[in-house]
Scaffold this motif. Sequence first.
Motif, PDB file in Angstrom:
ATOM      1  N   GLN A 123      53.726 110.645  40.215  1.00  0.00           N
ATOM      2  CA  GLN A 123      54.658 109.943  41.106  1.00  0.00           C
ATOM      3  C   GLN A 123      54.409 110.284  42.572  1.00  0.00           C
ATOM      4  OE1 GLN A 123      58.864 109.755  40.145  1.00  0.00           O
ATOM      5  NE2 GLN A 123      58.394 110.472  38.086  1.00  0.00           N
ATOM      6  N   LEU A 124      53.827 111.463  42.820  1.00  0.00           N
ATOM      7  CA  LEU A 124      53.524 111.835  44.204  1.00  0.00           C
ATOM      8  C   LEU A 124      52.568 110.830  44.849  1.00  0.00           C
ATOM      9  CD1 LEU A 124      53.169 115.701  43.850  1.00  0.00           C
ATOM     10  CD2 LEU A 124      55.032 114.446  44.959  1.00  0.00           C
ATOM     11  N   ASP A 125      51.680 110.259  44.048  1.00  0.00           N
ATOM     12  CA  ASP A 125      50.722 109.291  44.598  1.00  0.00           C
ATOM     13  C   ASP A 125      51.396 107.983  45.008  1.00  0.00           C
ATOM     14  OD1 ASP A 125      48.557 110.991  44.492  1.00  0.00           O
ATOM     15  OD2 ASP A 125      47.924 110.314  42.507  1.00  0.00           O
ATOM     16  N   ARG A 126      52.622 107.743  44.550  1.00  0.00           N
ATOM     17  CA  ARG A 126      53.370 106.565  45.000  1.00  0.00           C
ATOM     18  C   ARG A 126      53.883 106.768  46.420  1.00  0.00           C
ATOM     19  NH1 ARG A 126      57.164 105.847  39.907  1.00  0.00           N
ATOM     20  NH2 ARG A 126      55.532 105.922  38.328  1.00  0.00           N
ATOM     21  N   ILE A 127      54.058 108.025  46.808  1.00  0.00           N
ATOM     22  CA  ILE A 127      54.469 108.327  48.189  1.00  0.00           C
ATOM     23  C   ILE A 127      53.284 108.061  49.110  1.00  0.00           C
ATOM     24  CG2 ILE A 127      55.225 110.140  49.773  1.00  0.00           C
ATOM     25  CD1 ILE A 127      56.572 111.452  47.287  1.00  0.00           C
ATOM     26  N   GLU A 128      52.162 108.677  48.778  1.00  0.00           N
ATOM     27  CA  GLU A 128      50.893 108.454  49.487  1.00  0.00           C
ATOM     28  C   GLU A 128      49.758 108.722  48.516  1.00  0.00           C
ATOM     29  OE1 GLU A 128      50.009 109.706  53.490  1.00  0.00           O
ATOM     30  OE2 GLU A 128      52.094 110.340  53.770  1.00  0.00           O
ATOM     31  N   PRO A 129      48.791 107.802  48.422  1.00  0.00           N
ATOM     32  CA  PRO A 129      47.643 108.028  47.531  1.00  0.00           C
ATOM     33  C   PRO A 129      46.948 109.357  47.849  1.00  0.00           C
ATOM     34  CG  PRO A 129      47.647 105.768  48.327  1.00  0.00           C
ATOM     35  CD  PRO A 129      48.722 106.511  49.102  1.00  0.00           C
ATOM     36  N   GLY A 130      46.649 110.116  46.793  1.00  0.00           N
ATOM     37  CA  GLY A 130      45.974 111.398  46.949  1.00  0.00           C
ATOM     38  C   GLY A 130      46.909 112.580  47.118  1.00  0.00           C
ATOM     39  N   LEU A 131      48.222 112.318  47.211  1.00  0.00           N
ATOM     40  CA  LEU A 131      49.166 113.417  47.444  1.00  0.00           C
ATOM     41  C   LEU A 131      49.212 114.389  46.270  1.00  0.00           C
ATOM     42  CD1 LEU A 131      51.201 114.751  49.293  1.00  0.00           C
ATOM     43  CD2 LEU A 131      52.961 113.193  48.396  1.00  0.00           C
ATOM     44  N   MET A 132      49.167 113.874  45.042  1.00  0.00           N
ATOM     45  CA  MET A 132      49.198 114.785  43.892  1.00  0.00           C
ATOM     46  C   MET A 132      48.013 115.750  43.936  1.00  0.00           C
ATOM     47  SD  MET A 132      49.356 114.070  39.845  1.00  0.00           S
ATOM     48  CE  MET A 132      48.709 115.293  38.738  1.00  0.00           C
ATOM     49  N   ALA A 133      46.824 115.229  44.153  1.00  0.00           N
ATOM     50  CA  ALA A 133      45.633 116.086  44.211  1.00  0.00           C
ATOM     51  C   ALA A 133      45.749 117.103  45.345  1.00  0.00           C
ATOM     52  CB  ALA A 133      44.377 115.242  44.379  1.00  0.00           C
ATOM     53  N   ALA A 134      46.395 116.716  46.439  1.00  0.00           N
ATOM     54  CA  ALA A 134      46.539 117.618  47.582  1.00  0.00           C
ATOM     55  C   ALA A 134      47.511 118.760  47.291  1.00  0.00           C
ATOM     56  CB  ALA A 134      46.986 116.839  48.810  1.00  0.00           C
ATOM     57  N   LEU A 136      47.448 120.391  44.467  1.00  0.00           N
ATOM     58  CA  LEU A 136      46.751 121.213  43.479  1.00  0.00           C
ATOM     59  C   LEU A 136      45.521 121.844  44.110  1.00  0.00           C
ATOM     60  CD1 LEU A 136      46.889 118.663  40.529  1.00  0.00           C
ATOM     61  CD2 LEU A 136      48.286 120.738  40.762  1.00  0.00           C
ATOM     62  N   ALA A 137      45.152 123.011  43.638  1.00  0.00           N
ATOM     63  CA  ALA A 137      43.943 123.689  44.121  1.00  0.00           C
ATOM     64  C   ALA A 137      43.429 124.574  42.991  1.00  0.00           C
ATOM     65  CB  ALA A 137      44.252 124.521  45.363  1.00  0.00           C
ATOM     66  N   ARG A 138      42.319 125.228  43.223  1.00  0.00           N
ATOM     67  CA  ARG A 138      41.756 126.195  42.271  1.00  0.00           C
ATOM     68  C   ARG A 138      41.555 127.518  42.998  1.00  0.00           C
ATOM     69  NH1 ARG A 138      41.572 124.433  36.927  1.00  0.00           N
ATOM     70  NH2 ARG A 138      41.395 122.179  36.968  1.00  0.00           N
ATOM     71  N   ASP A 139      41.845 128.610  42.289  1.00  0.00           N
ATOM     72  CA  ASP A 139      41.588 129.921  42.881  1.00  0.00           C
ATOM     73  C   ASP A 139      40.135 130.319  42.635  1.00  0.00           C
ATOM     74  OD1 ASP A 139      41.397 130.925  40.254  1.00  0.00           O
ATOM     75  OD2 ASP A 139      43.359 131.930  40.312  1.00  0.00           O
ATOM     76  N   GLU A 140      39.777 131.530  43.037  1.00  0.00           N
ATOM     77  CA  GLU A 140      38.387 131.993  42.933  1.00  0.00           C
ATOM     78  C   GLU A 140      37.898 132.081  41.491  1.00  0.00           C
ATOM     79  OE1 GLU A 140      41.299 135.235  43.038  1.00  0.00           O
ATOM     80  OE2 GLU A 140      40.827 133.683  44.526  1.00  0.00           O
ATOM     81  N   ARG A 141      38.818 132.164  40.533  1.00  0.00           N
ATOM     82  CA  ARG A 141      38.445 132.207  39.114  1.00  0.00           C
ATOM     83  C   ARG A 141      38.467 130.818  38.474  1.00  0.00           C
ATOM     84  NH1 ARG A 141      42.711 136.029  39.239  1.00  0.00           N
ATOM     85  NH2 ARG A 141      43.799 134.475  38.013  1.00  0.00           N
ATOM     86  N   GLY A 142      38.792 129.798  39.274  1.00  0.00           N
ATOM     87  CA  GLY A 142      38.856 128.440  38.756  1.00  0.00           C
ATOM     88  C   GLY A 142      40.196 128.074  38.146  1.00  0.00           C
ATOM     89  N   GLN A 143      41.180 128.967  38.259  1.00  0.00           N
ATOM     90  CA  GLN A 143      42.508 128.702  37.707  1.00  0.00           C
ATOM     91  C   GLN A 143      43.263 127.711  38.604  1.00  0.00           C
ATOM     92  OE1 GLN A 143      43.645 130.080  34.709  1.00  0.00           O
ATOM     93  NE2 GLN A 143      41.503 130.672  34.618  1.00  0.00           N
ATOM     94  N   LEU A 144      44.000 126.820  37.970  1.00  0.00           N
ATOM     95  CA  LEU A 144      44.757 125.807  38.696  1.00  0.00           C
ATOM     96  C   LEU A 144      45.912 126.441  39.465  1.00  0.00           C
ATOM     97  CD1 LEU A 144      45.007 122.727  39.137  1.00  0.00           C
ATOM     98  CD2 LEU A 144      46.586 122.697  37.186  1.00  0.00           C
ATOM     99  N   ILE A 145      46.054 126.049  40.720  1.00  0.00           N
ATOM    100  CA  ILE A 145      47.167 126.474  41.562  1.00  0.00           C
ATOM    101  C   ILE A 145      48.043 125.256  41.815  1.00  0.00           C
ATOM    102  CG2 ILE A 145      47.858 127.387  43.813  1.00  0.00           C
ATOM    103  CD1 ILE A 145      45.090 128.734  43.952  1.00  0.00           C
ATOM    104  N   ARG A 146      49.302 125.352  41.415  1.00  0.00           N
ATOM    105  CA  ARG A 146      50.277 124.290  41.654  1.00  0.00           C
ATOM    106  C   ARG A 146      51.066 124.669  42.894  1.00  0.00           C
ATOM    107  NH1 ARG A 146      49.578 125.297  36.341  1.00  0.00           N
ATOM    108  NH2 ARG A 146      49.360 123.511  34.928  1.00  0.00           N
ATOM    109  N   LYS A 147      51.001 123.823  43.930  1.00  0.00           N
ATOM    110  CA  LYS A 147      51.605 124.159  45.210  1.00  0.00           C
ATOM    111  C   LYS A 147      52.893 123.408  45.502  1.00  0.00           C
ATOM    112  CE  LYS A 147      47.690 123.197  47.422  1.00  0.00           C
ATOM    113  NZ  LYS A 147      46.743 123.076  48.546  1.00  0.00           N
ATOM    114  N   ALA A 148      53.417 122.640  44.524  1.00  0.00           N
ATOM    115  CA  ALA A 148      54.546 121.737  44.775  1.00  0.00           C
ATOM    116  C   ALA A 148      55.911 122.406  44.651  1.00  0.00           C
ATOM    117  CB  ALA A 148      54.461 120.528  43.853  1.00  0.00           C
TER     118      ALA A 148
END
Length: 181
Positions: A123-134, A136-148
């Motif tokens: 649903q974040l992408d309905r606000i602005e395309p690409g917002l959901m991906a923005a 999210l990130a990965r740490d140095e071990r490749g683990q998903l970081i949820r920033k929302a």
Amino acid sequence: MTGGVVTAVSRSATHTMTKPAQESIRLLTALGVEGDAHLGETVKHRSRVARDPSKPNLRQVHLLHEELHDELRRAGFDLVPGQMGENVTTRGVDLLALPTGTRLHVGETAVVEITGLRNPCAQLDRIEPGLMAATLARDERGQLIRKAGVMAIVRAGGEVRPGDPIRVELPPTPHRGLEPV
């Protein structure tokens, strides 16, 4: 541990992503934000209600750090508090680094207990395309970081307004890291 400040408060009586900014919100003990669609002891998020409406509501209050808004603006997104569905926008508290069970004393009487991470959704992408991906990130071990942001339950009610101080109370050790709720 030091605290921070509330920079905005928001609520929506309907299940919309964006929650309009308010002059104040009232937190109700064990229920959530008065007048918000997610108010209640049991789950209110529509996908969770569809799975099991009797589960406890661990998502009564959504808190989001304004520092994420700053980061997203630098990446070209035009956002305002409440637009990503948060009830309380904060500054000066590293919400994502806090352990499960941390209590945030907000304003004069309100206390919320962090239950976990908000899992960003499409649903974040309905606000602005690409917002959901923005968000999210990965740490140095490749683990998903949820920033929302983080989700919380209300342990003590009260009025919350922009400018209110936030005091952080860590739970007893050993600390448990945040997981999506």
